[in-house]
Structure formats: structure tokens, C-alpha cells
Motif scaffolding. Structure first.
Motif, PDB file in Angstrom:
ATOM      1  N   SER A  44       9.425 -49.233  84.257  1.00 19.36           N
ATOM      2  CA  SER A  44       7.866 -49.229  83.958  1.00 19.36           C
ATOM      3  C   SER A  44       7.271 -49.674  85.421  1.00 19.36           C
ATOM      4  O   SER A  44       7.858 -50.318  86.171  1.00 19.36           O
ATOM      5  N   LYS A  45       5.951 -49.347  85.076  1.00 18.85           N
ATOM      6  CA  LYS A  45       5.110 -49.882  86.480  1.00 18.85           C
ATOM      7  C   LYS A  45       5.019 -51.173  86.786  1.00 18.85           C
ATOM      8  O   LYS A  45       5.570 -51.273  87.828  1.00 18.85           O
ATOM      9  N   GLY A  46       5.129 -52.148  85.877  1.00 23.94           N
ATOM     10  CA  GLY A  46       4.967 -53.484  86.157  1.00 23.94           C
ATOM     11  C   GLY A  46       6.437 -53.757  86.356  1.00 23.94           C
ATOM     12  O   GLY A  46       6.722 -54.626  87.663  1.00 23.94           O
ATOM     13  N   ALA A  47       7.400 -53.274  85.921  1.00 28.85           N
ATOM     14  CA  ALA A  47       8.814 -53.699  86.387  1.00 28.85           C
ATOM     15  C   ALA A  47       9.292 -53.264  87.649  1.00 28.85           C
ATOM     16  O   ALA A  47      10.041 -54.069  88.378  1.00 28.85           O
ATOM     17  N   ASP A  48       8.680 -52.074  88.049  1.00 31.02           N
ATOM     18  CA  ASP A  48       8.999 -51.614  89.256  1.00 31.02           C
ATOM     19  C   ASP A  48       8.467 -52.504  90.410  1.00 31.02           C
ATOM     20  O   ASP A  48       9.052 -52.646  91.432  1.00 31.02           O
ATOM     21  N   ARG A 101      11.237 -57.310  80.020  1.00 30.28           N
ATOM     22  CA  ARG A 101      10.128 -57.474  78.774  1.00 30.28           C
ATOM     23  C   ARG A 101       9.176 -56.078  78.886  1.00 30.28           C
ATOM     24  O   ARG A 101       8.959 -55.435  77.855  1.00 30.28           O
ATOM     25  N   ASP A 102       8.518 -55.946  80.142  1.00 29.09           N
ATOM     26  CA  ASP A 102       7.688 -54.759  80.125  1.00 29.09           C
ATOM     27  C   ASP A 102       8.530 -53.480  79.960  1.00 29.09           C
ATOM     28  O   ASP A 102       7.978 -52.771  79.450  1.00 29.09           O
ATOM     29  N   HIS A 103       9.473 -53.318  80.622  1.00 32.91           N
ATOM     30  CA  HIS A 103      10.436 -52.317  80.409  1.00 32.91           C
ATOM     31  C   HIS A 103      10.718 -51.790  78.974  1.00 32.91           C
ATOM     32  O   HIS A 103      10.421 -50.779  78.485  1.00 32.91           O
TER      33      HIS A 103
END
Length: 206
Positions: A43-47, A75-77
Motif C-alpha cells: 500500500s502507499k503508506g507501507a511502501d 496494518r496499513d497493508h
């Protein structure tokens, strides 16, 4: 209808990323709706957190800080990709998940497994339906991983001792969570490994 959550685990250079991709391609060829993803990331945040974790000096973070960063990324993913895809009935194939954190942070850098599990239960609360463990000789795996000449080599830079410890840990984890784990010998051509992966999948999800 709920989907299926499949993860691939193994030491660096074991070929798990290749096998995850091959399985996704094979299932899509059968008309299945498949999401292929990876951790850390997906996900964007996880990346964004991935770059913090996998680049830089090996001693950049303490193991405790890594646990928090990996869990935040996971968690974001989970919220933004994995759970919506499963709710839509898709097959989610993920290159690494919580088992990697149990090993790399919970085992290798201190006796922190209890903290990893507690945080996982509190913030993640999901295990895969099936985990495919690609087993590989540590020295061979490290040679493969370093041969990629990428910039995300922070964990490879810990050396073969870490890879040997991780292999032993993953094999122990496969016994601990035996119902969902399938062990595959990765020291063969990728076509043979892929056939065994597909056979395990059909057996587990029949």
C-alpha cells in the motif's frame, strides 16, 4: 464469498518471490481473481515505510523499532489492500507476512518473539490460510540475494549467520503452525518448485 490468503516465506534468495509470481500467473490463467502483493509494502503508506526498513546501514534501527515499523506497515497493508480483496472473494498472494517478523525481529535480534506476537494479536489479528515455506541452503540463498545488486540489501548485509539462524527458525515455525504451513525444497529448478507449490495449494484449499 470470502477469498483465500496465501503467503510465501523463506530466507533471502530462496526464490519465494519468483514462486509467488508464478503461482499468481498460473491462477490468473485459470480465470481466478488474484492480488499479488508483498511485505513490507503493498500500500502507499507501507511502501514508504519499506524504504525506511530495507535501505541504509544494518544498524540503522533497533529490533524493537523494526517491530513497530513492520507492524505499522502491515496494518496499513491489511486495511487498504488485503482485507478488501479477501472480502471481495479474491485470492491474495503475499510475499512475506507476519512470520517474517516473528523470525527476523522476534528471533534473530534478541528474544523478542513474545513482543512480536503480542503486537500482532493487538494490531493485525489475522493469519494466512496457507503459508508456503521455500527452504534453501543459507549460503546459496545469500549468494542469490546479493547477486541481485539491488539497493534493498540491509538484511542481507547481516551475513550468512543470520540466514542460517532464519532457516532454522522458519523450519521450527513450520512445525509450530503445522496446519497452515507447507514445506517446499527450493534447491531445484523453478518449474519443479512451481509444480509442488500448485499441488500444495490444491490440497490445502480443496
Amino acid at each position: 464469498m470470502a477469498g483465500h490468503f496465501i503467503t510465501f516465506e523463506g530466507i533471502d534468495g530462496s526464490g519465494k518471490s519468483t514462486q509467488a509470481r508464478l503461482l499468481a500467473d498460473a491462477l490468473r490463467a485459470e480465470g481466478r481473481d488474484v492480488v499479488l502483493t508483498r511485505e513490507p509494502g503493498g500500500s502507499k503508506g507501507a511502501d514508504e515505510i519499506r524504504r525506511l526498513l530495507l535501505e541504509g546501514d544494518p544498524d540503522r534501527w533497533s529490533a524493537e523499532t523494526e517491530i513497530l515499523l513492520f507492524t505499522a506497515a502491515r496494518r496499513d497493508h491489511l486495511e487498504r489492500l488485503i482485507e478488501p480483496a479477501l472480502a471481495a472473494g479474491k485470492i491474495v498472494i503475499c510475499d512475506r507476512f507476519a512470520d517474517s517478523t516473528r523470525m527476523y525481529q522476534g528471533l534473530s535480534r534478541g528474544n523478542l518473539r513474545a513482543k512480536v506476537d503480542a503486537l500482532h494479536a493487538l494490531m493485525i489479528g489475522r493469519e494466512p490460510d496457507l503459508t508456503v515455506l521455500i527452504d534453501m541452503d543459507p549460503a546459496t540463498g545469500l549468494t542469490r540475494a546479493k547477486g541481485r545488486n539491488g539497493h534493498e540489501e540491509r538484511f542481507e548485509d547481516f551475513g550468512v549467520e543470520l540466514q542460517a539462524q532464519m532457516r532454522a527458525g522458519f523450519l521450527a515455525l513450520a512445525e509450530e503452525f503445522a496446519p497452515r504451513f507447507r514445506l517446499i525444497d527450493g534447491a531445484r529448478d523453478m518449474e519443479s518448485v512451481a509444480r509442488d507449490v500448485m499441488a500444495c495449494l490444491r490440497e490445502a484449499l480443496a
